[in-house]
Design a protein around this motif. Structure first.
Motif, PDB file in Angstrom:
ATOM      1  N   GLY A 151       0.799  -1.223   0.000  1.00 26.33           N
ATOM      2  CA  GLY A 151       0.000   0.000   0.000  1.00 26.33           C
ATOM      3  C   GLY A 151       0.831   1.271   0.000  1.00 26.33           C
ATOM      4  N   LEU A 152       2.160   1.119  -0.106  1.00 22.84           N
ATOM      5  CA  LEU A 152       3.025   2.298   0.013  1.00 22.84           C
ATOM      6  C   LEU A 152       2.829   3.276  -1.143  1.00 22.84           C
ATOM      7  N   VAL A 153       2.850   2.777  -2.373  1.00 21.68           N
ATOM      8  CA  VAL A 153       2.713   3.666  -3.534  1.00 21.68           C
ATOM      9  C   VAL A 153       1.350   4.348  -3.524  1.00 21.68           C
ATOM     10  N   GLY A 154       0.305   3.606  -3.139  1.00 23.58           N
ATOM     11  CA  GLY A 154      -1.031   4.204  -3.056  1.00 23.58           C
ATOM     12  C   GLY A 154      -1.062   5.349  -2.061  1.00 23.58           C
ATOM     13  N   GLY A 155      -0.408   5.165  -0.918  1.00 21.81           N
ATOM     14  CA  GLY A 155      -0.342   6.241   0.068  1.00 21.81           C
ATOM     15  C   GLY A 155       0.437   7.443  -0.438  1.00 21.81           C
ATOM     16  N   LEU A 156       1.511   7.195  -1.171  1.00 23.44           N
ATOM     17  CA  LEU A 156       2.314   8.289  -1.723  1.00 23.44           C
ATOM     18  C   LEU A 156       1.565   9.077  -2.797  1.00 23.44           C
ATOM     19  N   GLU A 157       0.621   8.420  -3.449  1.00 20.47           N
ATOM     20  CA  GLU A 157      -0.151   9.079  -4.510  1.00 20.47           C
ATOM     21  C   GLU A 157      -1.506   9.592  -4.012  1.00 20.47           C
ATOM     22  N   SER A 158      -1.716   9.598  -2.705  1.00 15.45           N
ATOM     23  CA  SER A 158      -2.970  10.064  -2.125  1.00 15.45           C
ATOM     24  C   SER A 158      -3.208  11.549  -2.433  1.00 15.45           C
ATOM     25  N   LYS A 159      -4.466  11.954  -2.389  1.00 12.62           N
ATOM     26  CA  LYS A 159      -4.804  13.371  -2.565  1.00 12.62           C
ATOM     27  C   LYS A 159      -4.735  14.144  -1.240  1.00 12.62           C
ATOM     28  N   ASP A 160      -4.602  13.423  -0.152  1.00 10.60           N
ATOM     29  CA  ASP A 160      -4.469  14.031   1.170  1.00 10.60           C
ATOM     30  C   ASP A 160      -2.984  14.212   1.467  1.00 10.60           C
ATOM     31  N   TRP A 161      -2.525  15.449   1.607  1.00 10.71           N
ATOM     32  CA  TRP A 161      -1.093  15.689   1.775  1.00 10.71           C
ATOM     33  C   TRP A 161      -0.562  15.121   3.084  1.00 10.71           C
ATOM     34  N   LEU A 162      -1.422  15.052   4.123  1.00  6.99           N
ATOM     35  CA  LEU A 162      -0.984  14.454   5.378  1.00  6.99           C
ATOM     36  C   LEU A 162      -0.726  12.953   5.217  1.00  6.99           C
ATOM     37  N   GLU A 163      -1.550  12.309   4.416  1.00  2.18           N
ATOM     38  CA  GLU A 163      -1.354  10.890   4.135  1.00  2.18           C
ATOM     39  C   GLU A 163      -0.052  10.679   3.349  1.00  2.18           C
ATOM     40  N   ILE A 164       0.252  11.602   2.431  1.00  3.75           N
ATOM     41  CA  ILE A 164       1.507  11.520   1.671  1.00  3.75           C
ATOM     42  C   ILE A 164       2.700  11.652   2.613  1.00  3.75           C
ATOM     43  N   CYS A 165       2.604  12.588   3.558  1.00  2.00           N
ATOM     44  CA  CYS A 165       3.691  12.765   4.530  1.00  2.00           C
ATOM     45  C   CYS A 165       3.910  11.498   5.354  1.00  2.00           C
ATOM     46  N   ARG A 166       2.822  10.904   5.768  1.00  2.40           N
ATOM     47  CA  ARG A 166       2.953   9.658   6.538  1.00  2.40           C
ATOM     48  C   ARG A 166       3.599   8.560   5.687  1.00  2.40           C
ATOM     49  N   SER A 167       3.213   8.498   4.426  1.00  2.00           N
ATOM     50  CA  SER A 167       3.779   7.479   3.533  1.00  2.00           C
ATOM     51  C   SER A 167       5.247   7.764   3.232  1.00  2.00           C
ATOM     52  N   LEU A 168       5.610   9.033   3.161  1.00  2.34           N
ATOM     53  CA  LEU A 168       7.024   9.382   2.958  1.00  2.34           C
ATOM     54  C   LEU A 168       7.861   8.954   4.166  1.00  2.34           C
ATOM     55  N   ASN A 169       7.304   9.125   5.359  1.00  3.31           N
ATOM     56  CA  ASN A 169       8.019   8.656   6.548  1.00  3.31           C
ATOM     57  C   ASN A 169       8.128   7.134   6.566  1.00  3.31           C
ATOM     58  N   ASP A 170       7.087   6.454   6.059  1.00  7.53           N
ATOM     59  CA  ASP A 170       7.181   4.999   5.921  1.00  7.53           C
ATOM     60  C   ASP A 170       8.253   4.628   4.893  1.00  7.53           C
ATOM     61  N   THR A 171       8.356   5.423   3.832  1.00  6.35           N
ATOM     62  CA  THR A 171       9.398   5.198   2.821  1.00  6.35           C
ATOM     63  C   THR A 171      10.777   5.283   3.453  1.00  6.35           C
ATOM     64  N   ARG A 172      10.954   6.241   4.333  1.00  5.71           N
ATOM     65  CA  ARG A 172      12.233   6.374   5.027  1.00  5.71           C
ATOM     66  C   ARG A 172      12.521   5.130   5.864  1.00  5.71           C
ATOM     67  N   ARG A 173      11.495   4.619   6.523  1.00  2.00           N
ATOM     68  CA  ARG A 173      11.677   3.431   7.362  1.00  2.00           C
ATOM     69  C   ARG A 173      11.971   2.196   6.505  1.00  2.00           C
ATOM     70  N   PHE A 174      11.284   2.091   5.378  1.00  2.00           N
ATOM     71  CA  PHE A 174      11.583   0.987   4.463  1.00  2.00           C
ATOM     72  C   PHE A 174      13.022   1.090   3.959  1.00  2.00           C
ATOM     73  N   SER A 175      13.467   2.299   3.653  1.00  2.00           N
ATOM     74  CA  SER A 175      14.820   2.489   3.133  1.00  2.00           C
ATOM     75  C   SER A 175      15.864   2.015   4.132  1.00  2.00           C
ATOM     76  N   LEU A 176      15.680   2.372   5.376  1.00  3.32           N
ATOM     77  CA  LEU A 176      16.705   2.107   6.383  1.00  3.32           C
ATOM     78  C   LEU A 176      16.645   0.695   6.960  1.00  3.32           C
ATOM     79  N   PHE A 177      15.444   0.093   6.981  1.00  8.99           N
ATOM     80  CA  PHE A 177      15.296  -1.204   7.658  1.00  8.99           C
ATOM     81  C   PHE A 177      14.832  -2.338   6.739  1.00  8.99           C
ATOM     82  N   HIS A 178      14.211  -2.013   5.624  1.00  8.07           N
ATOM     83  CA  HIS A 178      13.653  -3.058   4.743  1.00  8.07           C
ATOM     84  C   HIS A 178      13.926  -2.683   3.281  1.00  8.07           C
ATOM     85  N   SER A 179      15.162  -2.324   2.973  1.00 10.13           N
ATOM     86  CA  SER A 179      15.484  -1.791   1.638  1.00 10.13           C
ATOM     87  C   SER A 179      15.221  -2.802   0.520  1.00 10.13           C
TER      88      SER A 179
END
Length: 296
Positions: A71-99
Motif C-alpha cells: 500500500g506504500l505507492v497508493g499512500g504516496l499518490e494520495s490526494k491528502d497531503w498528510l497521508e503523503i507525509c505519513r507514507s514518505l516517513n514509511d518510505t524512510r523506514r523501508f529504506s533504512l530497515f527493509h530496503s
C-alpha cells in the motif's frame, strides 16, 4: 413684483435609503471567529503541526513490512497531503530497515518524491527531502542503475533548487540531503551527474552544485581524477573562480587544493611541479590565479 406660485417650484427630491453592504462570512471565518471569541476553547493547531520531522536515527522498523509495502505507492499518490507525509516517513523506514522490499518499486517512489518536492506546501516538501536523504544512505550507487537513473537526475535537480530557495528550514534540509548523497556514493559517477549544473543560469544553483562537486573531488582517489582528467577538473575550478557568489568561489579553491594534493603527492618539488602543470595547461592569467591559491 409678483410672487412666484409655489405650484411652479421644483419638486423636492425624496432621498432614498442607502443600501447596506452585504457581508459574506465564509465557513473558515466563522470557525476562526468562534475560536477567537470563545475564551473557553483552545485554538485549533495548524495542520502542519500534525507532521512529524523525525531524525533518521530515531526512525524504527515497520511491523509486518511485507504486507505494508503493497500500500506504500497508493499512500504516496494520495490526494491528502498528510497521508503523503505519513507514507514518505514509511518510505524512510523501508529504506533504512527493509530496503530489499523497497528496491523493486524504487523508481516509482523517486518520481513521487520529485512531485512532492515541487509541492508549494513546505511540510510536504521538507518531508520528501528527508526521504531522499535516507534513500541515498540506503541505496547509494544502486541509484546509478538505468532503471533509477532518470528519476535520480530529477531528484538531484530538485534538491539543488530547494537548497537555493529562501525557505530556510527547507533549504537547510536540502543541504543535508546533498551532503548525504555525496557521502553515500562513489564520487566519479556522481561527479558526472553534477558537473553540468555548474554552468546553470541560476547562480544559486551553480553555487550549490559547486559545493557538492568540491566534496566529490575531495573524496576521489588519484585514479578517479586521472580518469576524469586533471586539466578538466582545473578548468571547472577556473570557471568558478569568477562566479558571483562566494560559495562557488570557495568551492573552486577547494577543488584546486584537492587536485594539487593528488597531483604532487609523490613529487619532491611540489610547487615547481604544480607551476609547470598550470602553465602548461592554462592561459597565463588563469595559471597565475590557480598557482596563487595553493601558495597563499
Amino acid at each position: 413684483m409678483a410672487l412666484r406660485s409655489l405650484d411652479n417650484a421644483l419638486p423636492i427630491a425624496i432621498e432614498r435609503p442607502k443600501k447596506q453592504a452585504k457581508v459574506v462570512v465564509t465557513q473558515n471565518q466563522k470557525q476562526t471567529d468562534c475560536v477567537v471569541n470563545d475564551e473557553n476553547k483552545a485554538p485549533l493547531p495548524p495542520r502542519d503541526a500534525a507532521v512529524d520531522y523525525v531524525p533518521s536515527e530515531n526512525l524504527e522498523a515497520i511491523d509486518d513490512p511485507d504486507s505494508k509495502i503493497h500500500g506504500l505507492v497508493g499512500g504516496l499518490e494520495s490526494k491528502d497531503w498528510l497521508e503523503i507525509c505519513r507514507s514518505l516517513n514509511d518510505t524512510r523506514r523501508f529504506s533504512l530497515f527493509h530496503s530489499a522490499l523497497l528496491l523493486p518499486i524504487l523508481d516509482k517512489v523517486l518520481l513521487v518524491i520529485v512531485k512532492s518536492m515541487k509541492n508549494p506546501r513546505s511540510a510536504l516538501c521538507k518531508t520528501s527531502v528527508m526521504a531522499s536523504a535516507d534513500i541515498f544512505k540506503a541505496f547509494g550507487d544502486e541509484l546509478f542503475e538505468s532503471s533509477n537513473s532518470d528519476a535520480f537526475d530529477n531528484v538531484i535537480l530538485q534538491l539543488l533548487l530547494k537548497a537555493s530557495q529562501d525557505k530556510k528550514f527547507v533549504c537547510e534540509e536540502a543541504d543535508k540531503a546533498l551532503k548525504a548523497m555525496v557521502e553515500s556514493m562513489t564520487p566519479l559517477p556522481l561527479f558526472h551527474k553534477l558537473h553540468t549544473y555548474v554552468k546553470h543560469s541560476n547562480m544559486r544553483i551553480r553555487a550549490k552544485a559547486a559545493i557538492s562537486i568540491s566534496h566529490c573531488v575531495s573524496k576521489m582517489e588519484l585514479d578517479g581524477m586521472k580518469e576524469y582528467g586533471f586539466v578538466s577538473l582545473i578548468q571547472i575550478a577556473v570557471n568558478l573562480l569568477n562566479d558571483r557568489l562566494p560559495e562557488a568561489r570557495e568551492a573552486a579553491r577547494s577543488i584546486v587544493v584537492s587536485v594539487y594534493e593528488a597531483l604532487t603527492k609523490d613529487e619532491e618539488q611540489k610547487q615547481e611541479a604544480w607551476q609547470n602543470f598550470c602553465h602548461s595547461n592554462l592561459p597565463a592569467i588563469h595559471a597565475q590565479a590557480i598557482v596563487k591559491i595553493v601558495s597563499s
